[in-house]
Design a protein around this motif. Sequence first.
Motif, PDB file in Angstrom:
ATOM      1  N   GLN A 144      35.233  34.938  47.736  1.00 54.81           N
ATOM      2  CA  GLN A 144      34.925  36.139  46.957  1.00 54.81           C
ATOM      3  C   GLN A 144      36.188  36.969  46.722  1.00 54.81           C
ATOM      4  O   GLN A 144      36.414  37.475  45.621  1.00 54.81           O
ATOM      5  N   LYS A 145      37.039  37.065  47.736  1.00 52.73           N
ATOM      6  CA  LYS A 145      38.295  37.818  47.588  1.00 52.73           C
ATOM      7  C   LYS A 145      39.189  37.191  46.517  1.00 52.73           C
ATOM      8  O   LYS A 145      39.790  37.905  45.706  1.00 52.73           O
ATOM      9  N   GLN A 146      39.284  35.873  46.516  1.00 50.56           N
ATOM     10  CA  GLN A 146      40.109  35.199  45.500  1.00 50.56           C
ATOM     11  C   GLN A 146      39.547  35.430  44.104  1.00 50.56           C
ATOM     12  O   GLN A 146      40.306  35.668  43.154  1.00 50.56           O
TER      13      GLN A 146
ATOM     14  N   GLU B 179      37.869  38.017  43.107  1.00 51.67           N
ATOM     15  CA  GLU B 179      38.197  39.403  42.765  1.00 51.67           C
ATOM     16  C   GLU B 179      39.659  39.520  42.328  1.00 51.67           C
ATOM     17  O   GLU B 179      39.977  40.228  41.365  1.00 51.67           O
ATOM     18  N   GLU B 180      40.545  38.820  43.030  1.00 53.39           N
ATOM     19  CA  GLU B 180      41.965  38.829  42.655  1.00 53.39           C
ATOM     20  C   GLU B 180      42.170  38.234  41.263  1.00 53.39           C
ATOM     21  O   GLU B 180      42.963  38.752  40.473  1.00 53.39           O
TER      22      GLU B 180
END
Length: 143
Positions: free
Chosen positions: A102-104, A106-107
Amino acid sequence: MAIQQFVNSLQLGNIKSIQRYVKGQHNDTYKVISSKGIFSVRGYKYKKPSQIYFELAVLNHLKGLKVPQIKKINGSQIKKQKGKLFIVYDYIPGEQRETFTQKQLEEIGNFIGEFHKKCRNFTWKKQRYQFYNLTSPLEEFSL
């Protein structure tokens, strides 16, 4: 001229290793490690020169974002060898992924937003080529 001789002619320092990226069907791209750093040397197989110049213009416009930073070699961003055009840029470490956290994601979304903001005032007055050649029914499709 072999790739070793060509890379030596680019004045990237004392060449320690040259390794071709195995995944890349549209370009011949090499990771070059030298006494001056790590570089990627890309030889275009299919793009027209005008498409390559457009790509360079966009990359130059995007300075400051994490995009390939083109190196000038002897005052030029493009080198020609046996009819093939090449560019050199600073190496960007990474890997090809099939799944993302999920973080990737978002990035990636943040990068795309910054990309679009920065390109908002980008203009290109030369000829452009279609990236996709869609048929009429597909052009009318919208989400």
